[in-house]
Design a protein around this motif. Sequence first.
Motif, mmCIF file in Angstrom:
data_model
loop_
_atom_site.group_PDB
_atom_site.id
_atom_site.type_symbol
_atom_site.label_atom_id
_atom_site.label_comp_id
_atom_site.label_asym_id
_atom_site.label_seq_id
_atom_site.Cartn_x
_atom_site.Cartn_y
_atom_site.Cartn_z
ATOM 1 N N ASN A 1 8.517 44.928 -5.891
ATOM 2 C CA ASN A 1 9.845 45.946 -7.204
ATOM 3 C C ASN A 1 8.872 46.659 -8.189
ATOM 4 N N GLY A 2 7.402 46.851 -7.933
ATOM 5 C CA GLY A 2 7.253 47.310 -8.731
ATOM 6 C C GLY A 2 5.864 47.050 -9.164
ATOM 7 N N ALA A 3 5.854 45.486 -9.276
ATOM 8 C CA ALA A 3 4.950 45.075 -9.341
ATOM 9 C C ALA A 3 3.427 44.475 -8.676
ATOM 10 N N PRO A 4 2.198 44.156 -9.550
ATOM 11 C CA PRO A 4 1.532 43.431 -8.900
ATOM 12 C C PRO A 4 1.650 42.604 -7.679
ATOM 13 N N LYS A 5 1.743 42.719 -6.749
ATOM 14 C CA LYS A 5 1.849 41.009 -5.665
ATOM 15 C C LYS A 5 0.861 39.977 -6.003
ATOM 16 N N PHE A 6 -0.341 40.431 -6.433
ATOM 17 C CA PHE A 6 -1.350 39.034 -6.886
ATOM 18 C C PHE A 6 -1.704 39.831 -8.094
ATOM 19 N N LYS A 7 -2.292 39.051 -9.590
ATOM 20 C CA LYS A 7 -2.911 39.598 -10.348
ATOM 21 C C LYS A 7 -3.561 38.366 -11.184
ATOM 22 N N SER A 8 -5.339 38.281 -10.507
ATOM 23 C CA SER A 8 -6.398 36.923 -11.360
ATOM 24 C C SER A 8 -6.850 37.539 -12.642
ATOM 25 N N SER A 9 -7.203 36.577 -13.193
ATOM 26 C CA SER A 9 -7.753 37.187 -14.685
ATOM 27 C C SER A 9 -8.328 35.843 -15.027
ATOM 28 N N MET A 10 -9.863 36.258 -15.073
ATOM 29 C CA MET A 10 -10.569 34.923 -15.958
ATOM 30 C C MET A 10 -11.147 35.756 -17.946
ATOM 31 N N GLY A 11 -10.875 34.978 -18.163
ATOM 32 C CA GLY A 11 -10.831 34.914 -19.823
ATOM 33 C C GLY A 11 -11.663 33.853 -20.836
ATOM 34 N N VAL A 12 -11.911 34.171 -21.493
ATOM 35 C CA VAL A 12 -13.068 33.298 -22.586
ATOM 36 C C VAL A 12 -12.387 33.245 -24.097
ATOM 37 N N HIS A 13 -12.402 32.495 -24.765
ATOM 38 C CA HIS A 13 -11.747 32.090 -25.614
ATOM 39 C C HIS A 13 -12.723 31.501 -26.935
ATOM 40 N N MET A 14 -13.881 31.982 -27.263
ATOM 41 C CA MET A 14 -14.837 31.680 -28.230
ATOM 42 C C MET A 14 -14.353 31.788 -28.939
ATOM 43 N N LYS A 15 -14.419 30.403 -29.714
ATOM 44 C CA LYS A 15 -15.123 29.804 -31.569
ATOM 45 C C LYS A 15 -15.638 29.207 -31.765
ATOM 46 N N LEU A 16 -16.242 29.739 -33.243
ATOM 47 C CA LEU A 16 -17.261 29.209 -33.483
ATOM 48 C C LEU A 16 -16.793 27.850 -35.001
ATOM 49 N N ASN A 17 -16.931 26.671 -34.598
ATOM 50 C CA ASN A 17 -15.832 25.970 -35.523
ATOM 51 C C ASN A 17 -17.094 25.333 -36.956
ATOM 52 N N GLY A 18 -16.576 25.845 -37.626
ATOM 53 C CA GLY A 18 -17.563 25.075 -39.082
ATOM 54 C C GLY A 18 -16.554 24.277 -39.686
ATOM 55 N N TYR A 19 -17.125 23.762 -40.690
ATOM 56 C CA TYR A 19 -16.712 22.492 -41.170
ATOM 57 C C TYR A 19 -17.698 21.780 -42.302
ATOM 58 N N LEU A 20 -17.100 21.891 -44.230
ATOM 59 C CA LEU A 20 -17.679 21.087 -44.685
ATOM 60 C C LEU A 20 -16.583 20.251 -45.596
ATOM 61 N N ASP A 21 -17.301 19.038 -44.996
ATOM 62 C CA ASP A 21 -16.438 17.582 -46.148
ATOM 63 C C ASP A 21 -17.357 17.757 -47.047
#
Length: 412
Positions: A35-55
């Motif tokens: 139906n016009g869409a790829p039969k399958f799609k596979s992805s690898m992703g990274v959500h990179m986050k630097l977390n800093g905190y000053l109490d």
Amino acid sequence: MKPLNILSFFLCLVFTTDCFAQDPYLTITSKDSINGAPKFKSSMGVHMKLNGYLDLFGGLQGNDTFNIGYINVFGDDDETSLNVDMYQTQIRWSTFIVMPDGQKIKAIVESDFWGGNGHVRLRKAYVESKHWQIGQNWNNFGDEDLWPNIMELEGPPSGIWLRNPHVKYMNTFNDEKWKYEISLEAPQDDYFTLQEIQPFLDDTHQSTPDVTFAMTYQKAWGHLRLASILRNIKYKLNDKVDNFFGYGATFSGKHTVGRNCFQFQLVGGEGISSYLTTISGFGYDGYPAVGNDFKGTLAFGGWVTYEYFFNEKLHGNAVFGYTRYSTDDSERYVVIDESEAELDYIAGDFRHRHYYGILNLMYDAYDRMTLGLEVDYGVKSVNFDGNIDGIYFDDTFKRDAMRISFGFMFDL
């Protein structure tokens, strides 16, 4: 099938993740289409986050999230503390398969490094079709589409962001605006100890799943959602095993105008403490009351947030939250102060309140990269009311905390 496509097909059965606003850079699609869409799609992703905190002050020094429940109301350490880590970085695999009849199947596996000292932790692992979701994902008692755009990871104290294994059925009433979801959730139990009190309960095995039902009204501007939960919770007291019922409801919603977004959630019930983010792991779902009775802990709260875009790159968020839970006529509990001295309260009451507020600014410096700076402020208030050896006692302990959170997020 070509070797690359075989590899992609294997990955789609084993790994996957939620989609980014844009596809991850590593995305493989099949040449075959339905139906016009790829039969399958596979992805690898990274959500990179630097977390800093000053109490700046308060009882949260060294805690990697701004969890109001961690504030030590008996302490007086206001020493400034600076920490930076990358533990909130997420690795995501996702696969979408189109079946011959046009039905879409997706599979998700998502991990981060929040397992302690940078160890890998499983966040999500599930397979979903049009009507079924099986595996570990956000609990159906909460609202998967809600999250304030903030730097700190905990979120408002009454937020419901528990992820647990479940089997969920989804459908509509022949009207796509209305969606209902019914799920059997892995049983949760949380009634053994608190930072300040101990209700004298022993661990025992749970034997029935938690049951949820949710209804969502969806429009182009956002949605409104009403969810409920029913629980049968076993406990062990004085070597006797018994059970009590827990129940609760949530009402939540999201409204967008352009890119600006308003979100809210209200929650209330008894025996649902293990589902509320800054109570889970500290409180307990139920407690022994006078008259050889056992009651569910009353809990309620709510939060609101608004995100406003000043221009295409600069946007800010405001978040406010409140949570309260309490016990009435507890038969007995022990209060533990900072010096670990214990006071036995007989037939006492307990009140616990969390106040939470955040203001931040975020700048989308480049495509897929956001820099953020925010101020976090919270107050924890604990009231004890009872009798010690026949002497009436009523006292409140309160402490606040303030933190500067900063960092950046980048999606690969």
